[in-house]
Every structure is written in structure tokens, then in C-alpha cells.
Write a protein that holds these residues in place. Structure first.
Motif, PDB file in Angstrom:
ATOM      1  N   ALA A  21      43.783  42.967  37.018  1.00 37.60           N
ATOM      2  CA  ALA A  21      44.376  43.899  37.975  1.00 37.60           C
ATOM      3  C   ALA A  21      45.504  43.252  38.767  1.00 37.60           C
ATOM      4  O   ALA A  21      46.457  43.929  39.170  1.00 37.60           O
ATOM      5  CB  ALA A  21      43.307  44.434  38.920  1.00 37.60           C
ATOM      6  N   LYS A  23      47.809  41.501  37.757  1.00 35.39           N
ATOM      7  CA  LYS A  23      49.091  41.587  37.036  1.00 35.39           C
ATOM      8  C   LYS A  23      49.856  42.839  37.452  1.00 35.39           C
ATOM      9  O   LYS A  23      51.083  42.841  37.484  1.00 35.39           O
ATOM     10  CB  LYS A  23      48.844  41.569  35.531  1.00 35.39           C
ATOM     11  CG  LYS A  23      48.318  40.236  35.055  1.00 35.39           C
ATOM     12  CD  LYS A  23      47.974  40.249  33.599  1.00 35.39           C
ATOM     13  CE  LYS A  23      47.373  38.886  33.241  1.00 35.39           C
ATOM     14  NZ  LYS A  23      46.615  38.922  32.017  1.00 35.39           N
ATOM     15  N   ARG A  24      49.109  43.903  37.783  1.00 36.06           N
ATOM     16  CA  ARG A  24      49.740  45.145  38.238  1.00 36.06           C
ATOM     17  C   ARG A  24      49.850  45.202  39.761  1.00 36.06           C
ATOM     18  O   ARG A  24      50.642  45.946  40.302  1.00 36.06           O
ATOM     19  CB  ARG A  24      48.951  46.346  37.740  1.00 36.06           C
ATOM     20  CG  ARG A  24      48.993  46.454  36.218  1.00 36.06           C
ATOM     21  CD  ARG A  24      48.398  47.730  35.739  1.00 36.06           C
ATOM     22  NE  ARG A  24      49.335  48.822  35.996  1.00 36.06           N
ATOM     23  CZ  ARG A  24      49.028  50.082  35.847  1.00 36.06           C
ATOM     24  NH1 ARG A  24      47.817  50.430  35.474  1.00 36.06           N
ATOM     25  NH2 ARG A  24      49.914  51.014  36.087  1.00 36.06           N
ATOM     26  N   CYS A  25      48.986  44.421  40.436  1.00 34.24           N
ATOM     27  CA  CYS A  25      48.968  44.415  41.898  1.00 34.24           C
ATOM     28  C   CYS A  25      48.925  42.952  42.364  1.00 34.24           C
ATOM     29  O   CYS A  25      47.854  42.408  42.622  1.00 34.24           O
ATOM     30  CB  CYS A  25      47.748  45.199  42.397  1.00 34.24           C
ATOM     31  SG  CYS A  25      47.642  45.314  44.179  1.00 34.24           S
TER      32      CYS A  25
END
Length: 109
Positions: A21, A23-25
């Protein structure tokens, strides 16, 4: 497969998913993500008006009664703690005053 997870298994899965997660946040990389944090997040969802059945599904509980037990205990503890407090009075500062009984007890140790 499909059995109960022990605490180490839960933490391992949580660490893996938090890593994915992040990587997106990217802000997740500086945060400590633990089962305890997830529990508090679920309680915040409840306070924000999210239905407890949704929270039960999110936490992976088979039964909504399990979720209700945790939510009720948490709210009851807060209410009990708040009931012990004196109402705040603006402008009135109170300071701890020791009693002679307390001093006598401490000196006897």
C-alpha cells in the motif's frame, strides 16, 4: 490454509500489505501499522457513522456480535473514565495538595 491466524501471522500479512500500500500512499512508510492501529481505525470509522456490519467485514469477523463486543467494551471504558472526571471550570486552576496521611504513609516506607 483457511484456518485461524496466530498473532505473528496477522502481523506478517499486515506488514506485507502495508508495504504494498505504501507504493500508492508513500506517507505509510513513516507510520507504524499494527493490528492495534487497525482496531482504533475501525473505532474511528464507527464514530464517523460507518455501519458496524461494514466494520465487521473489514476486520474479517465472522459474526457482527464479535465486533459489537469490542466496540461496546471500548465505548464503555471511555464512558467510565469520563464519569470519574470533574467538569472543567474555566479560569479555575487546581493544584495537587498532599495530605498529612499521604506523607505519613510515604515516610513509613
Amino acid at each position: 490454509m483457511g484456518g485461524r491466524l496466530n498473532p505473528n501471522g496477522v502481523q506478517t500479512l499486515l506488514t506485507q500489505h502495508a508495504g504494498a500500500a505504501s507504493k500508492r500512499c508513500p506517507s505509510l512508510t513513516s507510520k507504524r501499522v499494527s493490528p492495534h492501529v487497525l482496531t482504533h481505525s475501525a473505532l474511528e470509522l464507527l464514530q464517523a457513522g460507518v455501519d458496524s456490519s461494514v466494520i465487521a467485514l473489514w476486520l474479517g469477523h465472522e459474526s457482527i456480535e464479535t465486533t459489537q463486543t469490542y466496540l461496546h467494551a471500548h465505548i464503555s471504558l471511555k464512558e467510565a473514565g469520563l464519569a470519574k472526571l470533574k467538569p472543567y471550570e474555566r479560569g479555575k486552576s487546581t493544584r495537587f495538595r498532599r495530605s498529612d496521611h499521604l506523607l505519613a504513609f510515604l515516610e513509613s516506607l
